[in-house]
Design a protein around this motif. Structure first.
Motif, PDB file in Angstrom:
ATOM      1  N   LEU A   1       0.451   0.751 -17.351  1.00 59.67           N
ATOM      2  CA  LEU A   1       0.293   0.265 -16.101  1.00 59.67           C
ATOM      3  C   LEU A   1       1.583   0.133 -15.218  1.00 59.67           C
ATOM      4  O   LEU A   1       2.690  -0.148 -15.586  1.00 59.67           O
ATOM      5  N   SER A   2       1.413   0.432 -14.025  1.00 56.57           N
ATOM      6  CA  SER A   2       2.489   0.301 -13.061  1.00 56.57           C
ATOM      7  C   SER A   2       2.471  -1.177 -12.299  1.00 56.57           C
ATOM      8  O   SER A   2       1.533  -1.365 -11.718  1.00 56.57           O
ATOM      9  N   LEU A   3       3.271  -2.062 -12.707  1.00 56.91           N
ATOM     10  CA  LEU A   3       3.167  -3.455 -12.014  1.00 56.91           C
ATOM     11  C   LEU A   3       4.289  -3.830 -10.945  1.00 56.91           C
ATOM     12  O   LEU A   3       5.605  -3.404 -11.273  1.00 56.91           O
ATOM     13  N   VAL A   4       4.027  -4.786 -10.399  1.00 60.79           N
ATOM     14  CA  VAL A   4       5.153  -5.360  -9.438  1.00 60.79           C
ATOM     15  C   VAL A   4       5.140  -6.784 -10.138  1.00 60.79           C
ATOM     16  O   VAL A   4       4.486  -7.326 -10.293  1.00 60.79           O
ATOM     17  N   LEU A   5       6.414  -7.116 -10.240  1.00 61.78           N
ATOM     18  CA  LEU A   5       6.815  -8.331 -10.702  1.00 61.78           C
ATOM     19  C   LEU A   5       7.687  -9.209  -9.712  1.00 61.78           C
ATOM     20  O   LEU A   5       8.251  -8.635  -8.752  1.00 61.78           O
ATOM     21  N   VAL A  14      11.908  -0.127 -16.054  1.00 61.99           N
ATOM     22  CA  VAL A  14      12.121  -1.223 -14.827  1.00 61.99           C
ATOM     23  C   VAL A  14      12.824  -0.719 -14.113  1.00 61.99           C
ATOM     24  O   VAL A  14      13.921  -0.105 -13.942  1.00 61.99           O
ATOM     25  N   THR A  15      12.260  -0.934 -12.870  1.00 64.50           N
ATOM     26  CA  THR A  15      13.019  -0.286 -11.558  1.00 64.50           C
ATOM     27  C   THR A  15      13.185  -1.397 -10.502  1.00 64.50           C
ATOM     28  O   THR A  15      12.072  -1.983 -10.217  1.00 64.50           O
ATOM     29  N   SER A  47       4.392   2.835  -3.650  1.00 64.75           N
ATOM     30  CA  SER A  47       3.009   2.253  -3.403  1.00 64.75           C
ATOM     31  C   SER A  47       3.012   0.815  -4.120  1.00 64.75           C
ATOM     32  O   SER A  47       3.720   0.725  -5.183  1.00 64.75           O
ATOM     33  N   GLY A  48       2.450  -0.238  -3.471  1.00 69.72           N
ATOM     34  CA  GLY A  48       2.346  -1.480  -4.171  1.00 69.72           C
ATOM     35  C   GLY A  48       3.745  -2.468  -4.464  1.00 69.72           C
ATOM     36  O   GLY A  48       3.881  -3.450  -4.948  1.00 69.72           O
ATOM     37  N   CYS A  69       9.998  -3.639  -9.371  1.00 67.49           N
ATOM     38  CA  CYS A  69       8.765  -2.958  -8.828  1.00 67.49           C
ATOM     39  C   CYS A  69       8.253  -2.253  -9.623  1.00 67.49           C
ATOM     40  O   CYS A  69       9.237  -1.200 -10.245  1.00 67.49           O
ATOM     41  N   CYS A  70       7.040  -1.810  -9.429  1.00 65.48           N
ATOM     42  CA  CYS A  70       6.612  -0.655 -10.195  1.00 65.48           C
ATOM     43  C   CYS A  70       7.089   0.028 -11.042  1.00 65.48           C
ATOM     44  O   CYS A  70       7.950   1.130 -11.183  1.00 65.48           O
ATOM     45  N   MET A 114       7.483  -2.148 -12.459  1.00 66.26           N
ATOM     46  CA  MET A 114       7.910  -1.661 -14.158  1.00 66.26           C
ATOM     47  C   MET A 114       6.754  -0.933 -14.628  1.00 66.26           C
ATOM     48  O   MET A 114       5.572  -1.132 -14.086  1.00 66.26           O
ATOM     49  N   LEU A 122       4.602  -0.373 -17.857  1.00 62.61           N
ATOM     50  CA  LEU A 122       4.168  -0.810 -19.111  1.00 62.61           C
ATOM     51  C   LEU A 122       3.177  -0.277 -19.780  1.00 62.61           C
ATOM     52  O   LEU A 122       2.147   0.391 -19.219  1.00 62.61           O
ATOM     53  N   HIS A 134       0.208  -8.398 -12.735  1.00 59.82           N
ATOM     54  CA  HIS A 134       0.631  -7.950 -11.611  1.00 59.82           C
ATOM     55  C   HIS A 134       0.807  -8.685 -10.460  1.00 59.82           C
ATOM     56  O   HIS A 134      -0.047  -9.749 -10.162  1.00 59.82           O
ATOM     57  N   VAL A 154      -0.824  -4.644  -3.605  1.00 55.38           N
ATOM     58  CA  VAL A 154      -1.671  -3.397  -3.669  1.00 55.38           C
ATOM     59  C   VAL A 154      -2.433  -3.547  -5.252  1.00 55.38           C
ATOM     60  O   VAL A 154      -1.501  -3.505  -6.229  1.00 55.38           O
TER      61      VAL A 154
END
Lengths: 343, 41
Positions: free
Chosen positions: A284-288, A322-323, A333-334, A342-343, B1, B3, B31, B35
């Motif tokens: 999963l690519s997540l934004v926190l 973690v970036t 994106s996102g 992010c991402c 990030m 996961l 999330h 987006v």
């Protein structure tokens, strides 16, 4: 920051079966615990008393009366499950100790007993094959009036616990060691580690227990005079102890409903693997909101909560990368401006 | 990030469709970006 459990979260936490309690049906964990208790009774020639206490405790008993400072990080809602400003789900079985000590105030003669406090404890934890949000623990406290207990008694206690959990006759290559450890409720605290051979052949040091001499301020707080009272305190994770004993590598197996697995959880014989289902991976690519949120314990707890009854399908949750926002290309994106992770 | 979820029921095989639905539930819970990328359909 303090956040409180909702009624449904509290209900589901309290309805979880305690595998260490025979009242809810037999389980190998109870045999392992009984072996440890009998070994200590024999070592010292003292009787034992088991206390099965509700996991709802006064926050002061879980922390303050055990010597935790008011700003200790483990008190944060990130790690502790608070129900109200003064009540929480215990984060360790030691939370039952202050009330136990209070009850001994009237003991004026000779006294020497082993107190056993087993049960579920509630954390917010990472998801992997050795961690769950509600593991089992036991606190073993030998309390004695009019007699001394010192580091050599603690040493003998550790040896007896290791022998009960991993008998040398069945585990000839087991070694153990203890290293200094700090706890607010002990003096001369130690961490007990065992060197074990994992089912895949690796040799590894794993923590089995934490222990020490009962700290004078904790005794004094319950009105027990430390010149008259002494104690040995040991806390052990029962899930890990059982996994080591039976050679189990996935903690979820302890609660499995599969008949072939369940039948094996009724005794202490080595675990025979039941054909494992293939795992499926999803990245999963997540934004926190912030870098602080990229914490496996926090993410693990949120994922468990989101999945509810399906949470046991999740074998592991791993942070791959973690970036932070400034490191990302503008077109990522996102990505949301102002958010640091992010991402 | 980035996961990784490792999904593995102990007592049955998971279909891709079920795995995707579980993935989306975790994704929506964690999330915080604007987006949203769901895959279960």
């Amino acid at each position: 920051m303090k956040t409180y459990l909702s009624l449904s979260q509290l209900n589901s936490a309290l309805s979880l079966r305690d595998l260490s309690d025979p009242g809810a049906g037999p389980h190998a964990m109870q045999q392992l615990l009984a072996d440890v208790v009998v070994a200590l009774e024999r070592l010292w020639g003292v009787p034992s008393r088991t206390h099965r206490l509700n996991p709802l405790v006064a926050t002061a008993d879980n922390y303050d009366r055990l010597g935790y400072s008011p700003d200790d990080v483990t008190r944060d809602s990130r790690y502790s499950r608070h129900v109200s400003p003064t009540v929480m789900l215990r984060s360790h079985t030691s939370a039952g100790i202050p009330a136990l000590l209070d009850s001994l105030r009237g003991e004026l003669g000779h006294y020497d007993e082993l107190h056993v406090l087993p049960g579920l404890v509630y954390r917010r934890d990472a998801i992997d094959r050795t961690h769950v949000g509600a593991p089992h623990q036991v606190d073993l406290w030998r309390l004695k009036a009019r007699g001394l207990l010192g580091p050599s008694d603690l040493q003998a206690m550790m040896a007896a616990v290791v022998e009960a959990v991993l008998p040398a006759a069945e585990n000839p290559d087991v070694q153990w060691r203890s290293t200094p450890a700090l706890h607010g409720y002990t003096a001369a605290g130690r961490q007990l580690d065992v060197l074990v051979t994992q089912p895949d052949g690796r040799r590894e040091w794993l923590e089995l227990a934490e222990c020490g001499l009962a700290a004078a301020p904790v005794l004094r707080c319950s009105g027990l005079d430390p010149r008259r009272w002494a104690g040995l305190a040991l806390g052990m994770g029962l899930d890990r102890a059982l996994m080591l004993r039976k050679g189990i590598t996935d903690i979820r197996l302890l609660r499995s409903g599969q008949p072939d697995v369940q039948a094996q959880m009724l005794n202490l014989a080595p675990y025979r693997p039941v054909s494992a289902m293939p795992d499926i991976r999803r990245d999963l690519s997540l934004v926190l909101d912030s870098g602080d949120d990229a914490d496996v314990e926090l993410l693990g707890d949120s994922a468990r909560t989101a999945l509810g009854a399906d949470a046991d399908v999740l074998a592991a949750l791993e942070v791959l990368a973690v970036t932070t926002t400034p490191e990302l290309p503008p077109a990522a994106s996102g990505c949301v401006p102002g958010r640091s992770t992010c991402c | 990030m980035l996961l990784r979820l490792v999904l593995q029921p102990l007592d049955r095989t998971l279909t891709d469709r079920e795995a995707n639905a579980l993935r989306d539930r975790v994704y929506l819970a964690l999330h915080r970006g604007e987006v949203v990328e769901l895959i279960a359909g």
